[in-house]
Motif scaffolding. Structure first.
Motif, PDB file in Angstrom:
ATOM      1  N   TYR A 226      60.076  34.498 -52.947  1.00  0.00           N
ATOM      2  CA  TYR A 226      61.148  35.117 -53.717  1.00  0.00           C
ATOM      3  C   TYR A 226      62.490  34.576 -53.230  1.00  0.00           C
ATOM      4  O   TYR A 226      62.651  34.233 -52.048  1.00  0.00           O
ATOM      5  N   ALA A 227      63.445  34.493 -54.129  1.00  0.00           N
ATOM      6  CA  ALA A 227      64.805  34.120 -53.743  1.00  0.00           C
ATOM      7  C   ALA A 227      65.776  34.880 -54.644  1.00  0.00           C
ATOM      8  O   ALA A 227      65.440  35.269 -55.770  1.00  0.00           O
ATOM      9  N   GLU A 228      66.977  35.097 -54.130  1.00  0.00           N
ATOM     10  CA  GLU A 228      68.012  35.731 -54.946  1.00  0.00           C
ATOM     11  C   GLU A 228      69.374  35.183 -54.573  1.00  0.00           C
ATOM     12  O   GLU A 228      69.605  34.741 -53.440  1.00  0.00           O
ATOM     13  N   GLY A 229      70.259  35.162 -55.539  1.00  0.00           N
ATOM     14  CA  GLY A 229      71.617  34.705 -55.298  1.00  0.00           C
ATOM     15  C   GLY A 229      72.612  35.644 -55.945  1.00  0.00           C
ATOM     16  O   GLY A 229      72.314  36.297 -56.949  1.00  0.00           O
TER      17      GLY A 229
ATOM     18  N   GLN B 233      61.213  32.045 -63.197  1.00  0.00           N
ATOM     19  CA  GLN B 233      59.877  31.890 -62.618  1.00  0.00           C
ATOM     20  C   GLN B 233      59.680  30.432 -62.211  1.00  0.00           C
ATOM     21  O   GLN B 233      59.803  29.524 -63.034  1.00  0.00           O
ATOM     22  N   TYR B 234      59.358  30.224 -60.934  1.00  0.00           N
ATOM     23  CA  TYR B 234      59.078  28.889 -60.414  1.00  0.00           C
ATOM     24  C   TYR B 234      57.573  28.743 -60.235  1.00  0.00           C
ATOM     25  O   TYR B 234      56.942  29.548 -59.542  1.00  0.00           O
ATOM     26  N   PRO B 235      56.961  27.729 -60.832  1.00  0.00           N
ATOM     27  CA  PRO B 235      55.504  27.605 -60.776  1.00  0.00           C
ATOM     28  C   PRO B 235      55.026  26.995 -59.462  1.00  0.00           C
ATOM     29  O   PRO B 235      55.813  26.402 -58.706  1.00  0.00           O
TER      30      PRO B 235
ATOM     31  N   PRO C  83      54.929  26.825 -53.058  1.00  0.00           N
ATOM     32  CA  PRO C  83      54.142  27.790 -53.845  1.00  0.00           C
ATOM     33  C   PRO C  83      55.016  28.436 -54.908  1.00  0.00           C
ATOM     34  O   PRO C  83      56.254  28.355 -54.849  1.00  0.00           O
ATOM     35  N   GLY C  84      54.404  29.066 -55.885  1.00  0.00           N
ATOM     36  CA  GLY C  84      55.163  29.740 -56.919  1.00  0.00           C
ATOM     37  C   GLY C  84      56.009  30.866 -56.352  1.00  0.00           C
ATOM     38  O   GLY C  84      55.608  31.549 -55.403  1.00  0.00           O
ATOM     39  N   PHE C  85      57.192  31.061 -56.929  1.00  0.00           N
ATOM     40  CA  PHE C  85      58.053  32.166 -56.490  1.00  0.00           C
ATOM     41  C   PHE C  85      58.950  32.581 -57.638  1.00  0.00           C
ATOM     42  O   PHE C  85      59.031  31.922 -58.674  1.00  0.00           O
ATOM     43  N   ASN C  86      59.634  33.703 -57.452  1.00  0.00           N
ATOM     44  CA  ASN C  86      60.568  34.222 -58.442  1.00  0.00           C
ATOM     45  C   ASN C  86      61.983  34.178 -57.898  1.00  0.00           C
ATOM     46  O   ASN C  86      62.209  34.327 -56.694  1.00  0.00           O
ATOM     47  N   LEU C  87      62.927  33.979 -58.800  1.00  0.00           N
ATOM     48  CA  LEU C  87      64.345  33.911 -58.450  1.00  0.00           C
ATOM     49  C   LEU C  87      65.129  34.901 -59.292  1.00  0.00           C
ATOM     50  O   LEU C  87      64.917  35.011 -60.499  1.00  0.00           O
ATOM     51  N   SER C  88      66.039  35.610 -58.631  1.00  0.00           N
ATOM     52  CA  SER C  88      66.956  36.523 -59.309  1.00  0.00           C
ATOM     53  C   SER C  88      68.388  36.106 -58.978  1.00  0.00           C
ATOM     54  O   SER C  88      68.739  35.969 -57.811  1.00  0.00           O
ATOM     55  N   LEU C  89      69.204  35.890 -60.015  1.00  0.00           N
ATOM     56  CA  LEU C  89      70.604  35.534 -59.810  1.00  0.00           C
ATOM     57  C   LEU C  89      71.498  36.559 -60.496  1.00  0.00           C
ATOM     58  O   LEU C  89      71.197  37.021 -61.596  1.00  0.00           O
TER      59      LEU C  89
ATOM     60  N   LYS D  59      69.761  34.054 -50.802  1.00  0.00           N
ATOM     61  CA  LYS D  59      68.745  34.560 -49.883  1.00  0.00           C
ATOM     62  C   LYS D  59      67.400  33.989 -50.298  1.00  0.00           C
ATOM     63  O   LYS D  59      67.005  34.067 -51.469  1.00  0.00           O
ATOM     64  N   ILE D  60      66.699  33.408 -49.327  1.00  0.00           N
ATOM     65  CA  ILE D  60      65.358  32.872 -49.554  1.00  0.00           C
ATOM     66  C   ILE D  60      64.387  33.696 -48.719  1.00  0.00           C
ATOM     67  O   ILE D  60      64.552  33.809 -47.500  1.00  0.00           O
TER      68      ILE D  60
END
Length: 435
Positions: A181-184, A288-290, A296-302, A317-318
């Protein structure tokens, strides 16, 4: 994780200062024996900052400036010298034989054409982000770049920061495990931050070449707000995501080696700045990152907020399976969620010699590690131009070429499309096309 934990041990003692991020391992300085003459096309806020930063490098000179407003042309001579060639037609700059490279700081809707024309004219190009105004422009710029053999750098300067570099190194070492997961977040609360740029009193059809400005978009009567506060309007700008999300995509893709997301969605609204602008002042993007060879696949929220009464903050943030990293351009904070015993071989040997009981408590590495840049660091913007000039002089790759830049710009631009079309959008990050 053992290697990362071992690296953290020196700051386990109270009172220790944050660990300094070493100066650039990648050599962004270049031999200055070859003088470079550069020109600025678009001398507004960011274009002027770019030029001021570029001129901090040795043997780099400005010879010409293009802008569509007389006031900026007059200001250019005051800032950079009476010798400057001034024009409102960028093609006059491209005809000059004494110019090696151009810096493009125009509104977004001119990035594509000026970049292509400049490379076709044999000029190296530094273009402000986002590289293009819409995703369907990306291929044309990339094709022109490949054909020209010229250097093209896009100006998301955070990619050249020590913070980004350290985060990339830490992730590769396994400091936070596998990313999931990551967010910005990018927040502002000021007139300038909300794109309420100054409209000069003499901004009119006598001092502004309005017809040239709108010649590649919708024909409209002169409107000083659309010229001086162009980011608020879709014909010229790319909204919050094109201005700010693209920075976060650039950093994230550099740190993770990612090619980008395959699904994009967005929500938001005009919550405060109801001044006739066409783009939201609060924007939330989900991506959505495959699974890929890179990660590996992860999700991002900005998130972006121009109505932030707390004055906000900016960060990426990662989050991984064993911890997280808060990444800024001059600082990285690593936080782990596991208590891991020190693997110092000296400590282990001493424990055996003493015959310690199995349940004897052990010293642990810290759960939080702070990396800060050393004093005297000139900053990401300076290093970004150092990389650009070195690439020109030594014929080497830049850190943000058009392919990388388009993969960062595309999901930001698609975020706008998702918001205005009210739907999920699928993207092929490998082949860089809509699905």
């Amino acid at each position: 994780m053992a290697g990362a934990a071992s690296a953290m041990v020196p700051v386990a003692f109270a009172g220790e200062e944050p660990k300094a991020i070493s100066q650039m391992k990648r050599n962004f300085e270049s031999p200055a024996d070859k003088e470079l003459n550069i020109a600025l096309i678009g001398a507004g806020i960011m274009g002027s900052q770019d030029m001021n930063t570029a001129l901090q490098h040795d043997n780099v000179s400005i010879v010409a400036v293009c802008d569509l407003y007389d006031g900026r042309l007059d200001s250019a001579k005051e800032k950079w010298g009476q010798h400057l060639f001034l024009t409102k037609d960028y093609k006059e700059i491209l005809k000059r034989k004494d110019i090696d490279a151009v810096l493009i700081g125009t509104p977004d809707h001119w990035h594509k054409q000026i970049s292509i024309d400049a490379m076709n004219a044999g000029k190296h190009v530094y273009c402000e982000k986002p590289m293009v105004h819409s995703v369907d422009e990306g291929k044309d710029v990339i094709d022109a770049w490949k054909k020209s053999g010229k250097v093209m750098m896009v100006g998301s300067q955070g990619i050249s920061s020590l913070g980004n570099e350290k985060a990339k190194e830490l992730l590769a070492e396994g400091a936070i495990g596998d990313i999931n997961y990551a967010e910005g977040f990018w927040a502002r609360h000021s007139p300038e931050g909300a794109w309420q740029y100054n409209v000069p009193e003499d901004g009119n059809t006598k001092t502004v070449d309005w017809e040239r400005y709108i010649s590649n978009t919708t024909d409209r009567p002169f409107d000083p707000l659309r010229f001086f506060r162009w980011r608020n309007y879709l014909d010229y700008g790319t909204g919050m995501s094109g201005d700010l999300f693209v920075h976060l995509f650039t950093s994230l893709h550099f740190i993770t080696n990612s090619l980008g997301p395959d699904k994009v969605s967005a929500m938001g609204g005009l919550r405060y700045w109801k001044d006739g602008r066409e783009v939201p002042d609060v924007l939330l993007g989900m991506f959505q990152y495959p699974d890929s060879q890179q990660h590996p696949g992860f999700n991002l929220s900005l998130r972006c907020n121009f109505v932030d009464g707390t004055s906000g903050s900016t960060y990426l943030k990662i989050v991984g399976s064993k911890g997280s990293m808060d990444v800024k351009w001059d600082e990285v904070v690593v936080k782990t969620n596991q208590k891991v015993s020190s693997n110092d071989p000296f400590m282990e040997a001493q424990a055996k010699m003493r015959g310690d009981a199995p349940d004897r408590k052990k010293i642990l590495p810290p759960n939080e590690m702070v990396y800060k840049v050393e004093p005297g660091y000139k900053g990401a913007h300076y290093d970004h131009f150092g990389n650009f000039f070195r690439a020109i002089r030594e014929n080497v790759e830049v850190v943000e070429n058009p392919i990388f830049a388009f993969r960062a710009a595309a999901p930001a631009l698609l975020c706008n499309d998702s918001y205005f079309q009210d739907k999920f959008i699928k993207w092929d990050p490998v082949n860089m096309k809509l699905v």
